[in-house]
Design a protein around this motif. Structure first.
Motif, short mmCIF file in Angstrom:
data_model
loop_
_atom_site.label_atom_id
_atom_site.label_comp_id
_atom_site.label_asym_id
_atom_site.label_seq_id
_atom_site.Cartn_x
_atom_site.Cartn_y
_atom_site.Cartn_z
N LEU B 4 9.30 24.83 115.00
CA LEU B 4 8.94 24.08 113.81
C LEU B 4 8.34 25.07 112.81
N VAL B 5 9.19 25.77 112.07
CA VAL B 5 8.65 26.75 111.13
C VAL B 5 7.96 26.05 109.97
N PHE B 6 6.94 26.71 109.42
CA PHE B 6 6.21 26.13 108.28
C PHE B 6 7.15 25.90 107.12
N SER B 7 8.12 26.79 106.98
CA SER B 7 9.02 26.67 105.85
C SER B 7 10.23 25.83 106.22
N SER B 8 10.02 24.75 106.98
CA SER B 8 11.12 23.82 107.20
C SER B 8 10.75 22.50 106.55
N LEU B 9 11.77 21.77 106.12
CA LEU B 9 11.50 20.52 105.41
C LEU B 9 10.79 19.54 106.31
N MET B 36 -6.40 17.59 115.51
CA MET B 36 -5.79 18.92 115.44
C MET B 36 -5.19 19.33 116.78
N LEU B 37 -5.87 18.99 117.87
CA LEU B 37 -5.36 19.38 119.19
C LEU B 37 -4.04 18.67 119.48
N ILE B 38 -4.01 17.36 119.21
CA ILE B 38 -2.78 16.61 119.49
C ILE B 38 -1.63 17.15 118.64
N PHE B 39 -1.90 17.35 117.35
CA PHE B 39 -0.84 17.87 116.49
C PHE B 39 -0.38 19.26 116.92
N SER B 40 -1.34 20.07 117.37
CA SER B 40 -0.98 21.43 117.78
C SER B 40 -0.10 21.42 119.02
N LEU B 41 -0.44 20.55 119.97
CA LEU B 41 0.37 20.52 121.19
C LEU B 41 1.77 19.97 120.87
N ILE B 42 1.84 18.97 120.00
CA ILE B 42 3.16 18.49 119.59
C ILE B 42 3.94 19.60 118.90
N PHE B 43 3.24 20.32 118.03
CA PHE B 43 3.89 21.41 117.29
C PHE B 43 4.49 22.42 118.26
N TYR B 44 3.71 22.81 119.25
CA TYR B 44 4.21 23.81 120.18
C TYR B 44 5.33 23.24 121.04
N ALA B 45 5.12 22.00 121.50
CA ALA B 45 6.12 21.37 122.37
C ALA B 45 7.42 21.12 121.62
N TRP B 46 7.34 21.01 120.30
CA TRP B 46 8.55 20.77 119.51
C TRP B 46 9.55 21.91 119.72
N GLY B 47 9.03 23.12 119.81
CA GLY B 47 9.90 24.26 120.04
C GLY B 47 10.07 24.58 121.52
N GLU B 48 9.04 24.30 122.29
CA GLU B 48 9.03 24.68 123.70
C GLU B 48 8.52 23.53 124.55
N PRO B 49 9.35 22.52 124.81
CA PRO B 49 8.86 21.34 125.53
C PRO B 49 8.33 21.69 126.92
N LEU B 50 8.83 22.75 127.54
CA LEU B 50 8.37 23.10 128.88
C LEU B 50 7.27 24.15 128.83
N TYR B 51 7.48 25.15 127.96
CA TYR B 51 6.52 26.25 127.93
C TYR B 51 5.16 25.84 127.39
N VAL B 52 5.05 24.65 126.82
CA VAL B 52 3.73 24.19 126.40
C VAL B 52 2.82 24.12 127.63
N LEU B 53 3.44 23.88 128.79
CA LEU B 53 2.65 23.86 130.02
C LEU B 53 2.13 25.25 130.37
N LEU B 54 2.94 26.26 130.07
CA LEU B 54 2.50 27.64 130.30
C LEU B 54 1.29 27.97 129.44
N LEU B 55 1.38 27.53 128.18
CA LEU B 55 0.26 27.75 127.26
C LEU B 55 -1.02 27.10 127.80
#
Lengths: 487, 477
Positions: B4-9, B36-55
């Motif tokens: 989810l790049v910042f420069s995406s619509l 902020m925490l919920i949005f951040s985890l969604i943000f990360y999971a948007w690109g990496e639904p599995l690797y968010v667990l690694l984080l």
């Protein structure tokens, strides 16, 4: 004035610094007010835009200019969820169907036009063409395995390159069949000079050889039954590009490419070279400026050449009913991101309708088995600006027949074409009772057999390959043609 | 990749507005942190639904370790043990996920056997968040900052979507106070919006335009390209990589300020530097200072003699290169800078300080050629480009296409060069402060302050809708 000077001089140091502090405080306060207002205004505009962007009403599903269905909302599955593709596709859907898409594209083009001096522009990545082999002997080779010729001929050092055919597949013309309507041909690179655009052509040795071999095979299969004609149509890059640019562009030499392909075609293929014919008429309106196709006028000159090869007197244009449709902005215009220099000077479409017949019966999966009738010249005024080339036989159908009721001698011809052929087929109705029009890209949707059965079942005398040169460098297209020709 | 790049619509018109609306409706800092925490985890999971667990896993390891270290005597054996475990866990995971295939490939080359590759996709931003976590634990060890008792707060620090996947590498001690308690002033909010919109335009309009020029000029069989196309291509790439990366930092800093968090600056007009040493103080500041504080100084810095200093520098630049990607060309790129810093330390910096112009030219040339090493990951291409730039590939100086492409991008190229220097900004503030008293200027200022972000947003939106070209260079790191 004098009074003012006195008051200035009279001010004590103390007063002045107090004044300065007041000024600073005032400026800080005004800065604070500006900041509050700025935050409010920008956030309100931003969030309002976000609401607009999310509302489904404003989301387009089709781009009129680009002539394509926009990305659909993805279907959910656990697999795509875990791989991240599901979210990826949502983001893609969100940006592809963004409200006022066409307007934003146009605004962006205006912005990028300010990036530099733009009387001439190159769009897209240019594929280096292969070296076009010289034709060694004037004697026409009858080999149906043209790859043998490679070792005999010298390569031209200037245009030599090692682009593998695989690379070419991915980035030059690809035909993407859609569920409805004509296939979208993706343009490769194009050059824009003033108010006209020209498509780059890169010669592809392997594909060119395959094309010639395919035509040779058709001639061999139909030997003794039908005559085979072949016409390779150059694109505007080679014909109407102003001379000051031609020669300097990195586009392969179309004349040499056509000569090469003809040189490896069998003697029983009647090769109709329209290159010089079109070049002689280059000052006339024979190609569109905003679209990659030729006009009905260009097609007419080529038709005369074809009839010359057949030994028949061509019909005069006056024998047809002429239609004119204004306001055509074709594929180049869309590809350029609606560039103003093209958009400000739209093309017009002239179309010629036979006096004896008005309809073509077409066959597509949705209209089988009886087919559907379309106008040979449909009302271009009712087509959108981007779609006016569809005036000609109403676009690409897998298969169509035109029957001239005033001819009853059982004569017939088969035209094997992509969209360039559409502008020409109407003229052929003057010479045959039946003109069969096959789009080799889609014919397998309605006809499972090959050219042998097709010709045998209908007793066709003349088989004409009418192809634009861009098709001869596209492996996907030549493969489709080869599949229809069969073994 | 579904980043989810910042420069995406999608980010601009759904994620961020939604985040801000929730944020401002939540009244307490605690509630806001949850948002902020919920949005951040969604943000990360948007690109990496599995690797968010690694984080989350890495954050929890480091949380436990830091709690352990926090309870020990400072610098004692047990604290040291904790530090070692932390290093092994973090560098081990980073090693496997980022460098696993690279290491296997090279061991294979040495023993002459193909060991295959690991079937692992690089988790987005792992290089950034691993470094953040490590800096946190080391700071706890050093007693610079107390261990965070609340796991959610540590997770918030490391996953905060502003900086999680592309930096700046924020230090925990810089933001921990603001994470716990903060308020947004009118100036913060306005400056944040302003900064974000400029960063967005820098990315969506300028960096993407440069990227498109660079890709066209440096595409295809590189040994066939004209001389001019290679020079212009590398120039455009140099501009793209600065504009792209600094724009991302601008947007991160801007979003931080919108919610009252002040991140440190990450770029300070690096291209106006006058030595390589200075360049690295102005380029990706948070990375340079990370290596300074956690590698160079612990190794002894410059306090253990000249030879040791050079060795320490070598290690830092080897690692800096390697950090940028699991490929030798990045290592080469890092060591390339080591060589110049080494020479500068020996004698060059004294010579450079004498002449402003010569030293500028020197720096720009060094950095310019450095980007060739950065862009091409195999020696054949690097060599072909270098030869081609000096006409040794036997190609023409220019051709029709090169000249055309250059002339249709000439203004934007010049503009991007100017934007890479402080000139535009300086002129702006000069005008403003000189004529602050003038009514017209203050009215203009007010209008500009309000309208410019909106116009930039509009133009960036047009650029993003109209242009499919929107890569993000620093994601592989």
């Amino acid at each position: 004035m004098a009074l003012k000077e006195i008051t200035v001089i009279d001010r004590s140091e103390e007063e002045r610094s107090l004044d300065d502090n007041m000024k600073l405080l005032k400026s800080l306060r005004s800065q604070h007010i500006v900041d509050i207002n700025m935050s409010r205004v920008v956030l309100v505009v931003w969030i309002a835009a976000a609401i607009l962007a999310v509302l489904p009403v404003f989301r387009p599903s089709y781009s009129e200019v680009e002539k394509r269905e926009l990305t659909k909302f993805p279907e959910f599955s656990i697999y795509t969820l875990l791989s991240g593709d599901y979210f990826d596709d949502i983001s893609l859907w969100f940006s592809d169907t963004f409200p006022f898409r066409d307007g934003f594209v146009s605004l962006n083009t205006k912005l990028t036009n300010a990036f530099g001096i733009n009387t001439v522009q190159v769009h897209g990545d240019i594929q280096q063409g292969d070296a076009i082999p010289d034709i060694v002997s004037s004697e026409v080779s009858s080999s149906s395995e043209p790859s043998q010729t490679e070792s005999v001929i010298e390569t031209d050092k200037n245009t030599e390159s090692e682009v593998s055919s695989e690379e070419v597949v991915t980035s030059t013309i690809e035909s993407i069949p859609e569920e409805t309507g004509p296939a979208v041909e993706q343009l490769g690179a194009m050059l824009i000079v003033d108010n006209a655009a020209y498509e780059y052509y890169n010669f592809n040795q392997v594909t060119a050889d395959n094309y010639a071999a395919t035509v040779n095979r058709a001639a061999a299969i139909l030997e003794g039954k039908s005559k085979v004609y072949d016409m390779i149509i150059p694109t505007s890059m080679a014909i109407t590009l102003p001379e000051s640019y031609s020669g300097s562009t990195n586009s392969s030499d179309q004349k040499r490419a056509i000569d090469y392909m003809y040189s490896i075609m069998a003697p029983n293929v009647n090769r109709v070279n329209v290159y010089d014919t079109l070049l002689n008429h280059k000052d006339e309106y024979i190609y569109f400026r905003t679209d990659h196709h030729w006009t009905a006028m260009g097609a007419y000159y080529a038709y005369r050449e074809l009839m010359g090869a057949k030994g028949v007197v061509p019909a005069e244009l006056t024998a047809f009913k002429e239609y004119k449709f204004e306001g055509f902005l074709g594929s180049f215009y869309a590809e350029s991101g609606q560039k103003a220099s093209l958009g400000n000077t739209p093309d017009y479409v002239l179309a010629y309708e036979p006096t004896q017949l008005q309809y073509i019966r077409t066959f597509a999966p949705s209209t089988m088995p009886n087919g559907a009738d379309y106008h040979i010249v449909s009302d271009g005024n009712r087509l959108s600006a981007a779609n006016k080339y569809l005036s000609f036989v109403c676009g690409d159908h897998p298969y169509g027949i035109m029957t001239n009721p005033t001819i009853t001698d059982g004569s017939s011809c088969l035209v094997i074409k992509e969209s360039f052929g559409n502008a020409m087929v109407a003229y052929l109705t003057q010479h045959y009772q039946n003109v069969y029009v096959v789009d080799y890209r889609y014919i397998n949707q309605v006809f499972p057999g090959t050219i042998r059965q097709f010709v045998d079942e209908r007793g066709i005398q003349d088989v004409m390959f009418i192809n634009n040169i861009s098709a001869t460098r596209s492996p996907a297209l030549v493969n489709a043609m080869s599949a229809f020709v069969g073994q | 990749m579904g980043i989810l790049v910042f420069s995406s619509l999608f980010f601009l018109y759904l994620f961020l507005p939604l985040n801000l609306v929730f944020y401002y409706f939540a009244k307490t800092t605690k509630a806001r942190n949850i948002v902020m925490l919920i949005f951040s985890l969604i943000f990360y999971a948007w690109g990496e639904p599995l690797y968010v667990l690694l984080l989350i896993f890495m954050a929890s390891c480091d949380w436990l370790i830091s709690l352990y270290i926090g309870r020990q005597t400072p610098h004692g054996t047990k604290a040291k043990l904790g530090l070692w475990i932390m290093g092994i866990v973090n560098l081990g995971l980073l090693g496997v996920f980022k460098y696993g295939s690279f290491v296997l490939e090279n061991i294979g080359l040495i023993i002459g056997k193909d060991l295959g590759a690991l079937d692992i996709i690089l988790p987005i931003g792992i290089s950034f968040y691993t470094f953040q976590l490590m800096s946190y634990v080391v700071d706890v060890y050093r007693g610079d900052v107390p261990a965070q008792k609340n796991f959610a707060m540590l997770l918030l620090y490391v996953s905060l979507f502003h900086q999680c996947i592309a930096g700046p590498i924020v230090r925990y001690k810089d933001v921990c106070a603001e994470l716990a308690e903060r308020r947004v002033t009118a100036q913060d909010l306005a400056d944040g919006i302003w900064r974000f919109c400029f960063g967005l335009a820098k990315k969506a309009i300028l960096a993407n335009a440069m990227g498109s020029v660079a890709d066209t000029m440096l595409s295809g069989d590189i040994s066939k390209n004209t001389v001019l196309s290679l020079w212009i291509g590398v120039l455009a790439y140099s501009l793209q990589i600065y504009l792209d990366f600094s724009a991302y930092s601008d947007m991160a800093i801007g979003m931080g300020r919108m919610i009252g968090i002040h991140y440190r600056e990450n770029f300070d007009y690096p291209y106006v530097s006058r030595s390589v040493t200075e360049f690295w103080r102005r380029w990706h500041i948070s990375l340079g200072s990370f290596f300074r504080d956690y590698v160079y100084i612990p190794l002894g810095g410059n306090r253990k003699g000249k030879l040791r200093t050079y060795f320490n520098l070598f290690v830092v630049w080897f690692l800096t290169g390697l950090w940028h990607g699991a490929s030798w060309n990045f290592v080469l790129w890092g060591l390339y800078f080591f060589v110049f810093i080494f020479i500068e330390k020996l004698f060059l910096s004294r010579a450079l300080s004498k002449d402003r112009i010569v030293s500028h030219i020197y720096l720009v040339v060094v950095v310019y050629f450095g980007w060739i090493l950065f862009r091409f990951d195999n020696m054949n291409d690097i060599w072909a480009v270098l030869r081609g730039m000096f006409g040794a590939n036997g190609n023409a100086f220019t051709n029709f296409e090169t000249t055309t492409l250059l002339s249709s991008n000439i203004f934007i190229l010049i503009f991007c060069v100017l934007v890479s220097t402080p000139i535009v900004k300086k002129i702006g503030s000069l005008v403003r402060y000189t004529y602050m008293d003038k009514k017209a200027v203050s009215v203009l200022y007010t209008m500009g302050r309000i309208l410019i972000p909106i116009v930039l947003l509009l133009l960036s939106t047009a650029a993003l809708v109209g242009d499919s070209y929107n890569p993000f260079l620093y994601f592989q790191f």
